[in-house]
Design a protein around this motif. Structure first.
Motif, PDB file in Angstrom:
ATOM      1  N   GLN A 160       9.024 -20.956  29.646  1.00  0.00           N
ATOM      2  CA  GLN A 160       7.696 -20.558  29.219  1.00  0.00           C
ATOM      3  C   GLN A 160       7.501 -19.111  29.211  1.00  0.00           C
ATOM      4  OE1 GLN A 160       5.449 -23.759  32.318  1.00  0.00           O
ATOM      5  NE2 GLN A 160       4.500 -21.781  32.006  1.00  0.00           N
ATOM      6  N   VAL A 161       6.776 -18.869  27.906  1.00  0.00           N
ATOM      7  CA  VAL A 161       6.675 -17.545  27.366  1.00  0.00           C
ATOM      8  C   VAL A 161       5.238 -17.055  27.185  1.00  0.00           C
ATOM      9  CG1 VAL A 161       8.917 -17.535  26.128  1.00  0.00           C
ATOM     10  CG2 VAL A 161       6.923 -18.540  25.018  1.00  0.00           C
ATOM     11  N   TYR A 162       4.981 -15.947  27.022  1.00  0.00           N
ATOM     12  CA  TYR A 162       3.700 -15.297  27.221  1.00  0.00           C
ATOM     13  C   TYR A 162       3.664 -14.164  26.165  1.00  0.00           C
ATOM     14  CZ  TYR A 162       3.363 -18.244  31.381  1.00  0.00           C
ATOM     15  OH  TYR A 162       3.356 -18.931  32.282  1.00  0.00           O
ATOM     16  N   PRO A 163       3.748 -14.129  24.923  1.00  0.00           N
ATOM     17  CA  PRO A 163       3.794 -13.123  23.932  1.00  0.00           C
ATOM     18  C   PRO A 163       2.372 -12.673  23.848  1.00  0.00           C
ATOM     19  CG  PRO A 163       4.037 -15.241  22.744  1.00  0.00           C
ATOM     20  CD  PRO A 163       4.259 -15.456  24.279  1.00  0.00           C
ATOM     21  N   GLY A 164       1.331 -13.222  24.005  1.00  0.00           N
ATOM     22  CA  GLY A 164       0.126 -12.681  24.131  1.00  0.00           C
ATOM     23  C   GLY A 164      -0.172 -12.010  25.398  1.00  0.00           C
ATOM     24  N   GLY A 165       0.470 -12.140  26.268  1.00  0.00           N
ATOM     25  CA  GLY A 165      -0.080 -11.388  27.505  1.00  0.00           C
ATOM     26  C   GLY A 165      -1.083 -12.264  28.487  1.00  0.00           C
ATOM     27  N   HIS A 166      -1.113 -13.496  28.178  1.00  0.00           N
ATOM     28  CA  HIS A 166      -2.212 -14.365  28.485  1.00  0.00           C
ATOM     29  C   HIS A 166      -1.970 -15.255  29.990  1.00  0.00           C
ATOM     30  CE1 HIS A 166      -4.696 -13.093  25.418  1.00  0.00           C
ATOM     31  NE2 HIS A 166      -5.517 -13.858  25.420  1.00  0.00           N
ATOM     32  N   PHE A 167      -1.216 -14.852  30.651  1.00  0.00           N
ATOM     33  CA  PHE A 167      -0.584 -15.306  31.947  1.00  0.00           C
ATOM     34  C   PHE A 167      -1.663 -15.677  32.917  1.00  0.00           C
ATOM     35  CE2 PHE A 167       0.779 -15.722  36.358  1.00  0.00           C
ATOM     36  CZ  PHE A 167       2.189 -16.506  36.230  1.00  0.00           C
ATOM     37  N   GLU A 168      -2.671 -14.676  33.064  1.00  0.00           N
ATOM     38  CA  GLU A 168      -3.801 -14.761  33.796  1.00  0.00           C
ATOM     39  C   GLU A 168      -4.806 -15.693  33.399  1.00  0.00           C
ATOM     40  OE1 GLU A 168      -4.822 -13.296  36.966  1.00  0.00           O
ATOM     41  OE2 GLU A 168      -2.928 -12.379  36.887  1.00  0.00           O
ATOM     42  N   LEU A 169      -4.926 -15.991  32.335  1.00  0.00           N
ATOM     43  CA  LEU A 169      -5.777 -16.897  31.530  1.00  0.00           C
ATOM     44  C   LEU A 169      -5.556 -18.207  32.072  1.00  0.00           C
ATOM     45  CD1 LEU A 169      -8.254 -17.628  29.450  1.00  0.00           C
ATOM     46  CD2 LEU A 169      -6.397 -17.838  27.803  1.00  0.00           C
ATOM     47  N   MET A 184       0.849 -28.895  42.516  1.00  0.00           N
ATOM     48  CA  MET A 184       2.138 -29.080  41.973  1.00  0.00           C
ATOM     49  C   MET A 184       2.658 -27.949  40.976  1.00  0.00           C
ATOM     50  SD  MET A 184       3.896 -32.094  39.726  1.00  0.00           S
ATOM     51  CE  MET A 184       3.841 -33.447  41.186  1.00  0.00           C
ATOM     52  N   PRO A 185       3.544 -27.235  41.187  1.00  0.00           N
ATOM     53  CA  PRO A 185       4.128 -26.251  40.277  1.00  0.00           C
ATOM     54  C   PRO A 185       4.725 -26.987  39.238  1.00  0.00           C
ATOM     55  CG  PRO A 185       5.565 -26.078  42.307  1.00  0.00           C
ATOM     56  CD  PRO A 185       4.312 -27.232  42.684  1.00  0.00           C
ATOM     57  N   TYR A 186       4.946 -26.419  38.070  1.00  0.00           N
ATOM     58  CA  TYR A 186       5.918 -26.957  36.978  1.00  0.00           C
ATOM     59  C   TYR A 186       7.304 -26.913  37.044  1.00  0.00           C
ATOM     60  CZ  TYR A 186       5.380 -29.627  32.513  1.00  0.00           C
ATOM     61  OH  TYR A 186       5.677 -30.575  31.612  1.00  0.00           O
ATOM     62  N   TYR A 187       8.022 -27.298  35.880  1.00  0.00           N
ATOM     63  CA  TYR A 187       9.242 -27.002  35.978  1.00  0.00           C
ATOM     64  C   TYR A 187       9.692 -25.971  35.296  1.00  0.00           C
ATOM     65  CZ  TYR A 187      10.024 -32.304  36.515  1.00  0.00           C
ATOM     66  OH  TYR A 187       9.578 -33.634  36.883  1.00  0.00           O
ATOM     67  N   GLY A 188       8.645 -25.252  34.385  1.00  0.00           N
ATOM     68  CA  GLY A 188       9.193 -24.243  33.640  1.00  0.00           C
ATOM     69  C   GLY A 188       9.631 -22.986  34.364  1.00  0.00           C
ATOM     70  N   MET A 189      10.199 -21.996  33.502  1.00  0.00           N
ATOM     71  CA  MET A 189      10.372 -20.657  34.263  1.00  0.00           C
ATOM     72  C   MET A 189       9.985 -19.736  33.452  1.00  0.00           C
ATOM     73  SD  MET A 189      14.490 -20.579  33.382  1.00  0.00           S
ATOM     74  CE  MET A 189      14.629 -18.624  33.097  1.00  0.00           C
ATOM     75  N   PRO A 190       9.187 -18.780  33.975  1.00  0.00           N
ATOM     76  CA  PRO A 190       8.664 -17.868  33.010  1.00  0.00           C
ATOM     77  C   PRO A 190       9.472 -16.492  32.739  1.00  0.00           C
ATOM     78  CG  PRO A 190       8.319 -17.354  35.529  1.00  0.00           C
ATOM     79  CD  PRO A 190       9.084 -18.491  35.335  1.00  0.00           C
ATOM     80  N   VAL A 191       9.391 -16.392  31.438  1.00  0.00           N
ATOM     81  CA  VAL A 191      10.368 -15.526  30.853  1.00  0.00           C
ATOM     82  C   VAL A 191       9.498 -14.254  30.225  1.00  0.00           C
ATOM     83  CG1 VAL A 191      11.692 -15.172  28.840  1.00  0.00           C
ATOM     84  CG2 VAL A 191      11.966 -17.168  30.030  1.00  0.00           C
ATOM     85  N   PHE A 226       9.320 -22.647  38.452  1.00  0.00           N
ATOM     86  CA  PHE A 226       8.143 -22.226  39.441  1.00  0.00           C
ATOM     87  C   PHE A 226       8.395 -22.868  40.760  1.00  0.00           C
ATOM     88  CE2 PHE A 226       5.773 -21.762  35.033  1.00  0.00           C
ATOM     89  CZ  PHE A 226       5.598 -20.349  35.271  1.00  0.00           C
ATOM     90  N   GLY A 227       8.955 -24.107  40.870  1.00  0.00           N
ATOM     91  CA  GLY A 227       9.194 -24.706  42.020  1.00  0.00           C
ATOM     92  C   GLY A 227      10.136 -23.943  43.039  1.00  0.00           C
TER      93      GLY A 227
END
Length: 618
Positions: free
Chosen positions: A246-255, A272-279, A288-289
C-alpha cells in the motif's frame, strides 16, 4: 477435549444473568483452561450439513467436521461458508451446533459470523450469494442512492434476517476508500469520497447493531479494513503477493482514517485490519495484521478502541484454495514461522486470527514462555464479553420455524427491490430521430399523415415497444414490451455488460476483478453492430469504474448498476420508477489517466469522463 455431561446451572455461576457482564466474564475466565482460552482466539470457515444437519469433514474446502472444530479444537467462532436453500435449514444447523457446544465442559456457545449475504456479487472471497435473504445492491449501489436513512434501514433488515438464523457477527461494513480505480475490492465500499463513506458506514453500523441498544437483538459489526485498504500499488489486491504494497504518494494516509473515525463514533464493536503493508510511511513495513504501530499505536491508543480486533483471513498458515497452493498473507514477515507470526499478531494488538484453526500454537507459545497468560486473558476477556453482551449465554437458540417467515419476507424483498431501483444511475441519454419505418399505416396499406420527425431521447422507452435483450430474461421483459430475437426487429436494444477485467492465472485470482479497465475490442465491435441497427441502451455492472468513453460514443444511452434485477432495471429504463442514482466515484477517461493517478488520492484521474455525483433524471 471430549464430550461431557453438562453440569447443573448452579455449577456455572457465569450463567446468572442478574450479574454484571464484567463479573460474569471473570467468573468464566477463572474456570477456563489454557486450551479453552486458546480456542476463543480462532475464527474460521465452517460449513453446514444437508438440510440443517451438522457437517462432516469437507475435503473440497479442506475443512474438518463441525464436531472436530467445537469438541476437539475447542473453537467457538465461525464464519458460515456457502448458501443454504432455506433460512430454516440455517437455523436448524445453528441450533444443533449450539447443542454441540453446550455439551462441552464449560458449554461456551458458538458465535456465527458471515461475509455480506444480501448482494448480487459473485465473489465468494468477499461476499456470499443471497440465497433466502432479501436482495439489495452492493455497498457501491447503496452509496449511489446517497440516502443514509435507506442504508440504516438496510442494516436493520439485515440484522433481523441474520439474527433469525443465528448469525451474530457481520464481517462488514467495508469503509475503505476506492481511490485506486483498478482495485478489485471497490464493489463492497461506499466509493471514493471520505465524507459520504463515513456517513453511510455509520448508518450501516447503527442498523446492524440496533442503534444504541446493542445486546441480544443486535449483530456485532466488524468494520474493515483498518487503516484503509484502498491505496494499492498498481491497484493490485494484497490477497496476492504481487499486491502486498500500500502506497501513499499523495501523503493522504490520514484521509483514509476518516471513515473509521465515523465508525468509532457510531459505536462499532469490531475491527479487521487489511493484508496490505504500508510502504514509505512512518509505520512498520509489515502487513497491518502484524503491525503494532498501527493496531496499538493508532487503533488502541490514539482512538481508544477496546473492542475486538480480528485479522483478515489466512495470515499464519499456507493453504490450498481451489486446489492451488496459497501462501499465508504474512507480508513483510514471510520469514517467520507460523508460531512466530501468531506471537507478532498478538503483540501488535489483535485478539483473533481470521481463517485459522490452530489454537495449539497459542498453547505452545504460552508453554514456552513467549506469550504470557495475562496477554492471552486480555483477548479472551474481550471475546467472552461480546458473547455475553449478545445474549448467547442466556439463550443461544433461534426459532427455526420463524426464520423462514422473517428471512426474505415479502416486505424485506420489496424494500431491497426499491433500493435496487434507487441505485441505478443513468449516465448518458442521447436524442435519436424517430424510425420512419414504423410510422402508422392507414387501412389498405396507404400511408397516413406523417408528422415531422422529432428527435427524442431513447430513455425512457415506451411500454409495449419491441425489445431486443442481452442479459435480461425474456419472461421478465414480457411485462414491459414485446421481446424480439434480433436488433433489426426491435424498437430498442438493451444490453447488460460486466465492467472489464483481466483474466489471471488461477480460479481464485479471477474472483478479484483487477487489471485494465478497458473493454475488449470484440465487446465494443458487437456493441457498434447492435447500435447501428437500433437505438441501444447499455447497462454496465460497475464493480470498478470502467472506461466508458467508447461505450458512451456508440450507445444511445448508458446506465450503471451495482446489483439490480432485470425488473428493477426495466422499471427505471421505462420510466415506471424515476432515475435517482448518482455516481459514487469518478469514471476515468483513459488508462493513461488511471496509471498517472496517485492511489491514495481521491478524484485524482485527469479529465474524468463523468464525475462523482453525476446522474441524469428521466
Amino acid at each position: 477435549m471430549t464430550d461431557a455431561a453438562a453440569p447443573a446451572a448452579a455449577d456455572r455461576p457465569w450463567l446468572d444473568a442478574s450479574l454484571p457482564v464484567a463479573e460474569r466474564v471473570e467468573l468464566l475466565l477463572a474456570e477456563m483452561t489454557l486450551e479453552e482460552k486458546a480456542g476463543l482466539l480462532f475464527q474460521t470457515m465452517i460449513t453446514m450439513g444437508e438440510d440443517g444437519e451438522l457437517a462432516e469433514a469437507d475435503p473440497a474446502f479442506g475443512l474438518p467436521s463441525n464436531r472436530e472444530y467445537v469438541v476437539e479444537k475447542g473453537m467457538t467462532h465461525f464464519n458460515l461458508l456457502g448458501v443454504a436453500p432455506t433460512a430454516g435449514a440455517i437455523a436448524r444447523w445453528h441450533n444443533k451446533l449450539q447443542e454441540l457446544a453446550a455439551s462441552t465442559r464449560l458449554g461456551i456457545p458458538v458465535t456465527i459470523s458471515t461475509d455480506p449475504r444480501h448482494s448480487f456479487t459473485e465473489n465468494p472471497g468477499a461476499a456470499m450469494l443471497a440465497g433466502p435473504f432479501s436482495q439489495w445492491p452492493d455497498a457501491l449501489g447503496l452509496a449511489a442512492t446517497r440516502d443514509a436513512a435507506l442504508v440504516e434501514r438496510f442494516g436493520d433488515i439485515a440484522r433481523q434476517e441474520y439474527t433469525a438464523v443465528g448469525i451474530r457477527v457481520a464481517l462488514h461494513p467495508q469503509v475503505d476508500l476506492a481511490t485506486e480505480p483498478r482495485w478489485a475490492r471497490a464493489l463492497q465500499t461506499f466509493g471514493e469520497d471520505a465524507e459520504l463513506t463515513g456517513e453511510l458506514g455509520a448508518a450501516y453500523i447503527r442498523g446492524f447493531q440496533n442503534g444504541e441498544s446493542f445486546g441480544p437483538g443486535a449483530v456485532s459489526a466488524m468494520v474493515k479494513h483498518f487503516p484503509g485498504g484502498g491505496p494499492q500499488k498498481d491497484g493490485e489486491d494484497p490477497h496476492f503477493a504481487y499486491g502486498r504494497e500500500q502506497v501513499y504518494p499523495g501523503g493522504h494516509f490520514e484521509l483514509h482514517l476518516k471513515p473509521f473515525e465515523a465508525a468509532f463514533e457510531a459505536g462499532v464493536r469490531q475491527v479487521m485490519p487489511y493484508y496490505g503493508m504500508p510502504v514509505g510511511t512512518e509505520y512498520e513495513e509489515v502487513g497491518f495484521g502484524f503491525n503494532k504501530s498501527v493496531l496499538t499505536g493508532l487503533l488502541r491508543e490514539r482512538y481508544g478502541f477496546d473492542g475486538i480486533v480480528c485479522t483478515d483471513w489466512g495470515l499464519v498458515n499456507d493453504a490450498a484454495i481451489f486446489g492451488q497452493p496459497f501462501p499465508a498473507r504474512a507480508w513483510g514477515v514471510e520469514h517467520l514461522t507460523p508460531a512466530e507470526r501468531v506471537l507478532k499478531i498478538l503483540d501488535a494488538g489483535a485478539d483473533q486470527f481470521g481463517g485459522e484453526a490452530c489454537p495449539e500454537l497459542v498453547v505452545e507459545l504460552v508453554g514456552s514462555g513467549a506469550l504470557t497468560p495475562e496477554r492471552l486473558d486480555v483477548s479472551a476477556r474481550r471475546l467472552l464479553r461480546e458473547k455475553f453482551l449478545l445474549g448467547l449465554f442466556d439463550n443461544p437458540f433461534v426459532d427455526a420455524e420463524a426464520a423462514d417467515t422473517i428471512v426474505g419476507s415479502a416486505q424485506f424483498r420489496a424494500e431491497g427491490d426499491a433500493a435496487q431501483r434507487a441505485s441505478i444511475t443513468v449516465l448518458s441519454n442521447r436524442a435519436v430521430a424517430p424510425d420512419d419505418r414504423r410510422q402508422a399505416q392507414e387501412p389498405g396499406g396507404a400511408q397516413g399523415p406523417v408528422a415531422e420527425p422529432v428527435e427524442a431521447s431513447v430513455l425512457p422507452f415506451a411500454r409495449g415497444a419491441k425489445l431486443y435483450l442481452e442479459g435480461i430474461a425474456p419472461d421478465v421483459a414480457a411485462a414491459y414490451g414485446e421481446v424480439v430475437s434480433s436488433p433489426a426487429e426491435a424498437d430498442v436494444a438493451i444490453l447488460r455488460l460486466q465492467a472489464p477485467f483481466e483474466q489471471r492465472e488461477t480460479t481464485f485470482e479471477n474472483f478479484f476483478h483487477a487489471g485494465s479497465l478497458e473493454f475488449p475490442a470484440d465487446v465494443l465491435a458487437h456493441l457498434a453492430e447492435v447500435s447501428a441497427a437500433v437505438p441501444t441502451v447499455v447497462d454496465v455492472f460497475l464493480d470498478r469504474p470502467a472506461l466508458l468513453g467508447p461505450v458512451v460514443e456508440t450507445a444511445h444511452a448508458v446506465v450503471g448498476n451495482w446489483g439490480a434485477s432485470g425488473a428493477a432495471l426495466l422499471d427505471v429504463l421505462s420510466g415506471a420508477t424515476p432515475a435517482q442514482g448518482r455516481l459514487p466515484f469518478d469514471i476515468p477517461s483513459s488508462m493513461a489517466a488511471v496509471e498517472a493517478s496517485r492511489p491514495d488520492v481521491p478524484f485524482d484521474t485527469a479529465d474524468p469522463l463523468f464525475r462523482f455525483g453525476h446522474g441524469l433524471s428521466l
